[in-house]
Write a protein that holds these residues in place. Structure first.
Motif, PDB file in Angstrom:
ATOM      1  N   TRP A 409       0.834  -1.205   0.000  1.00  0.00           N
ATOM      2  CA  TRP A 409       0.000   0.000   0.000  1.00  0.00           C
ATOM      3  C   TRP A 409       0.871   1.259   0.000  1.00  0.00           C
ATOM      4  CZ3 TRP A 409      -0.430   4.120   3.366  1.00  0.00           C
ATOM      5  CH2 TRP A 409      -1.529   4.973   3.162  1.00  0.00           C
ATOM      6  N   ARG A 410       1.855   1.334   0.878  1.00  0.00           N
ATOM      7  CA  ARG A 410       2.687   2.540   0.946  1.00  0.00           C
ATOM      8  C   ARG A 410       3.501   2.729  -0.330  1.00  0.00           C
ATOM      9  NH1 ARG A 410       6.378   3.418   6.085  1.00  0.00           N
ATOM     10  NH2 ARG A 410       4.319   3.809   6.975  1.00  0.00           N
ATOM     11  N   GLU A 411       4.010   1.643  -0.890  1.00  0.00           N
ATOM     12  CA  GLU A 411       4.766   1.745  -2.137  1.00  0.00           C
ATOM     13  C   GLU A 411       3.887   2.294  -3.254  1.00  0.00           C
ATOM     14  OE1 GLU A 411       7.890  -1.949  -1.331  1.00  0.00           O
ATOM     15  OE2 GLU A 411       5.969  -2.297  -2.349  1.00  0.00           O
ATOM     16  N   GLN A 412       2.640   1.887  -3.279  1.00  0.00           N
ATOM     17  CA  GLN A 412       1.720   2.411  -4.281  1.00  0.00           C
ATOM     18  C   GLN A 412       1.489   3.912  -4.079  1.00  0.00           C
ATOM     19  OE1 GLN A 412      -1.903   0.090  -4.631  1.00  0.00           O
ATOM     20  NE2 GLN A 412      -0.790  -1.842  -4.428  1.00  0.00           N
ATOM     21  N   GLN A 413       1.395   4.325  -2.827  1.00  0.00           N
ATOM     22  CA  GLN A 413       1.201   5.752  -2.561  1.00  0.00           C
ATOM     23  C   GLN A 413       2.385   6.564  -3.061  1.00  0.00           C
ATOM     24  OE1 GLN A 413      -1.901   6.624  -1.311  1.00  0.00           O
ATOM     25  NE2 GLN A 413      -2.063   4.403  -1.630  1.00  0.00           N
ATOM     26  N   VAL A 414       3.588   6.059  -2.869  1.00  0.00           N
ATOM     27  CA  VAL A 414       4.788   6.757  -3.351  1.00  0.00           C
ATOM     28  C   VAL A 414       4.778   6.831  -4.871  1.00  0.00           C
ATOM     29  CG1 VAL A 414       7.309   6.641  -3.511  1.00  0.00           C
ATOM     30  CG2 VAL A 414       6.171   6.156  -1.336  1.00  0.00           C
ATOM     31  N   ALA A 415       4.463   5.721  -5.508  1.00  0.00           N
ATOM     32  CA  ALA A 415       4.470   5.699  -6.976  1.00  0.00           C
ATOM     33  C   ALA A 415       3.436   6.655  -7.560  1.00  0.00           C
ATOM     34  CB  ALA A 415       4.198   4.276  -7.461  1.00  0.00           C
ATOM     35  N   LEU A 416       2.307   6.834  -6.871  1.00  0.00           N
ATOM     36  CA  LEU A 416       1.230   7.686  -7.381  1.00  0.00           C
ATOM     37  C   LEU A 416       1.377   9.159  -6.978  1.00  0.00           C
ATOM     38  CD1 LEU A 416      -1.778   5.289  -6.650  1.00  0.00           C
ATOM     39  CD2 LEU A 416      -0.826   5.851  -8.899  1.00  0.00           C
ATOM     40  N   ALA A 417       2.374   9.466  -6.158  1.00  0.00           N
ATOM     41  CA  ALA A 417       2.544  10.844  -5.693  1.00  0.00           C
ATOM     42  C   ALA A 417       2.857  11.780  -6.858  1.00  0.00           C
ATOM     43  CB  ALA A 417       3.665  10.910  -4.657  1.00  0.00           C
ATOM     44  N   ASP A 418       2.495  13.031  -6.703  1.00  0.00           N
ATOM     45  CA  ASP A 418       2.777  14.052  -7.713  1.00  0.00           C
ATOM     46  C   ASP A 418       4.284  14.138  -7.911  1.00  0.00           C
ATOM     47  OD1 ASP A 418       3.210  16.366  -9.197  1.00  0.00           O
ATOM     48  OD2 ASP A 418       1.536  17.440  -8.267  1.00  0.00           O
ATOM     49  N   ARG A 419       4.739  13.739  -9.096  1.00  0.00           N
ATOM     50  CA  ARG A 419       6.171  13.625  -9.328  1.00  0.00           C
ATOM     51  C   ARG A 419       6.890  14.963  -9.442  1.00  0.00           C
ATOM     52  NH1 ARG A 419       6.297  10.613 -15.032  1.00  0.00           N
ATOM     53  NH2 ARG A 419       4.500   9.586 -14.068  1.00  0.00           N
ATOM     54  N   SER A 420       6.155  16.028  -9.504  1.00  0.00           N
ATOM     55  CA  SER A 420       6.802  17.329  -9.680  1.00  0.00           C
ATOM     56  C   SER A 420       7.063  18.058  -8.366  1.00  0.00           C
ATOM     57  CB  SER A 420       5.939  18.225 -10.590  1.00  0.00           C
ATOM     58  OG  SER A 420       4.666  18.443 -10.001  1.00  0.00           O
ATOM     59  N   HIS A 421       6.599  17.503  -7.249  1.00  0.00           N
ATOM     60  CA  HIS A 421       6.767  18.172  -5.971  1.00  0.00           C
ATOM     61  C   HIS A 421       7.399  17.218  -4.949  1.00  0.00           C
ATOM     62  CE1 HIS A 421       3.686  20.699  -7.895  1.00  0.00           C
ATOM     63  NE2 HIS A 421       4.174  21.683  -7.144  1.00  0.00           N
ATOM     64  N   ALA A 422       8.584  17.548  -4.488  1.00  0.00           N
ATOM     65  CA  ALA A 422       9.271  16.703  -3.517  1.00  0.00           C
ATOM     66  C   ALA A 422       8.471  16.572  -2.232  1.00  0.00           C
ATOM     67  CB  ALA A 422      10.657  17.283  -3.223  1.00  0.00           C
ATOM     68  N   ALA A 423       7.766  17.636  -1.850  1.00  0.00           N
ATOM     69  CA  ALA A 423       7.006  17.592  -0.599  1.00  0.00           C
ATOM     70  C   ALA A 423       5.922  16.527  -0.656  1.00  0.00           C
ATOM     71  CB  ALA A 423       6.384  18.959  -0.321  1.00  0.00           C
ATOM     72  N   TYR A 424       5.263  16.383  -1.800  1.00  0.00           N
ATOM     73  CA  TYR A 424       4.216  15.373  -1.936  1.00  0.00           C
ATOM     74  C   TYR A 424       4.807  13.957  -1.884  1.00  0.00           C
ATOM     75  CZ  TYR A 424       1.183  19.228  -3.394  1.00  0.00           C
ATOM     76  OH  TYR A 424       0.460  20.388  -3.438  1.00  0.00           O
TER      77      TYR A 424
END
Length: 496
Positions: A409-424
């Motif tokens: 689940w957490r790995e999926q959240q990382v993969a789906l995060a907005d790739r243009s913002h380090a904070a996300y």
């Protein structure tokens, strides 16, 4: 020293052969444990391999008070030659082997012989213990083949015995050993595995559940274990393994062959192969070639049943892609990311995916162990630009064809995060799993455990295939676990 007061028998029931080399500090306990056996009709052949310490003098002092001991000198060199010479001088109906730094439980040989006399079979094998500082480990804990007493087995009945090819937890009828021409191979390491594999292939055997040997794991320059890192020792081991493979394949049974290769690739070859693959030294080149030969000879099913990590490493070895193998064996996380970046991560993952079989699992493991682990372990170790770039590479690898179900689940959240913002990306990497996800995970694990144990509380409507599907939605490693032993047990339970 105890005077055992036993006259030397001309035709003892058992000959115990002990090769020795520089074991003055340990061999006394070994000899005493054998002389003190409840089985009295035995002889002890100590074959010394040129010890320069007090080994021979100590054993001769025992021989002076107990005529059952004979001290011999190895006419060749090495433990294999010593054992072979001992067999040639043995007078017993059965032969057994012991190492000069181990011990034998008091009733071991009596129980082994009694079982052979009951069944008439020529080889009897027993459970054994590994003695470590403050630990005593029974072999039956890691290999469930010694749980019950059984008679007249062959490898077709239980191929898992090919996982236990030591020579010292058994007795073998001496006439049968000689008639079959069994000998220990002249090798610096693993010189018993080929002889024991041949014995398994040719001799029906019994098994008893009682421990019949205590293997003492020790450190030191004279310990064979301490020499396993040397290229010549690794070369010998893999050469012996190829000889074992020849004997097993000659049985012409695909199930036994698959079990054999799966077992050695998962354990013996893996333990030794990592050493050779991690070294760039040319001295290990021949060892790597032998490893590749073993892998290429293995049936596809044997390789497909391995964990994804091992499939990845062995697939690279079969292609002589030593760089990929070293990356996969390296430290997971940021260090592995550096190796992938230098090798060209996208091309490397593409090449893994092209290998077929369960290649998506292997490629998924590589991405999880490198980019995802690096980000999740410490997202603040990166600058913003580095994190965005690393995340971008991660996403580009996933879209090559890696399945969503392969990630937590957490790995999926990382993969789906907005790739243009380090904070996300950092926010996704540090998220706590929702209680609902954890609740589902615990329920699935409980249900799988019930299926595995055959519990009356198990849900009969849950088929093994559905159990695998549920597990894979929660954790990839659960899918692997249930796909093996748990699924087999579940099928047996659900078919009642």
């Amino acid at each position: 020293m105890e005077d055992f007061g036993i006259s030397s028998p001309e035709s003892p029931r058992l000959s115990v052969i002990i090769p020795t080399f520089e074991v003055e500090d340990w061999v006394g306990l070994t000899v005493e444990s054998i002389l003190g056996q409840s089985e009295r009709s035995l002889e002890v052949l100590v074959v010394d391999d040129g010890s320069s310490d007090g080994t021979v003098a100590l054993v001769e002092s025992y021989a002076a008070v107990d005529p059952r001991i004979r001290v011999l000198h190895n006419p060749g060199k090495g433990g294999a030659a010593a054992r072979n010479h001992g067999v040639s001088q043995a007078r017993g109906e059965f032969i057994a082997f012991a190492d000069g730094d181990d011990t034998v439980p008091e009733f071991a040989y009596e129980r082994l012989l009694a079982q052979s006399y009951r069944s008439g079979n020529d080889m009897v094998i027993g459970n054994h213990l590994t003695v470590q500082p403050q630990r005593l480990i029974s072999r039956s804990r890691s290999l469930p083949i010694y749980d019950t007493q059984r008679a007249g087995l062959t490898l077709l009945d239980e191929p898992l015995f090919l996982r236990d090819r030591v020579c010292w937890n058994r007795i073998i009828r001496r006439s049968t050993w000689n008639e079959l021409g069994i000998e220990f191979s002249d090798a610096k390491r693993s010189n018993d595995i080929q002889a024991m594999t041949k014995a398994y292939c040719l001799i029906p055997f019994d098994v008893i559940s009682e421990p019949v040997y205590e293997y003492r794991r020790r450190l030191g320059s004279t310990s064979m274990t301490s020499n396993k890192l040397k290229p010549e020792a690794l070369r010998d081991h893999f050469t012996q393994e190829l000889g074992c493979a020849d004997a097993v394949v000659a049985l012409n049974d695909s199930r036994v062959t698959t079990k054999y290769f799966n077992g050695v690739l998962q354990f013996d070859v893996w333990a030794h192969g990592q050493i050779a693959l991690e070294q760039e030294d040319q001295a290990f080149a021949e060892v790597r070639e032998l490893l590749a030969e073993i892998v290429t000879r293995a049936p596809k099913d044997a390789v497909r049943q391995l964990p994804p990590h091992q499939q990845l490493v062995y697939g690279a070895a079969a292609r002589h892609d030593w760089e990929t193998a070293r990356i996969a064996l390296g430290t997971q996380g940021a260090s592995m990311v550096i190796g992938l970046e230098q090798a060209g991560a996208e091309n490397l993952v593409r090449s893994v995916l092209r290998t077929g079989g369960r290649s998506t699992e292997a490629a998924t493991w590589l991405v999880r162990a490198s980019y995802l682990k690096a980000i999740i372990d410490d997202p603040y170790a990166f600058t913003d630009d580095e994190l965005v770039a690393t995340h971008g590479t991660l996403v580009s690898l996933i879209v090559l064809g890696l399945p969503k179900s392969g990630f937590s689940w957490r790995e999926q959240q990382v993969a789906l995060a907005d790739r243009s913002h380090a904070a996300y990306i950092r926010e996704a990497a540090t998220k706590t799993e929702p209680a609902g996800v954890r609740s589902v995970m615990f329920r699935v694990r409980r249900k799988l455990s019930q299926l595995a144990s055959g519990s009356e509380n198990a849900d009969r409507a849950l088929t093994p295939r559905e159990a695998i599907r549920l597990a894979s939605r929660v954790r990839p490693r659960h899918a692997k676990r249930i796909a093996g032993a748990v699924t087999r047990k579940a099928r047996g339970y659900l078919s009642r």
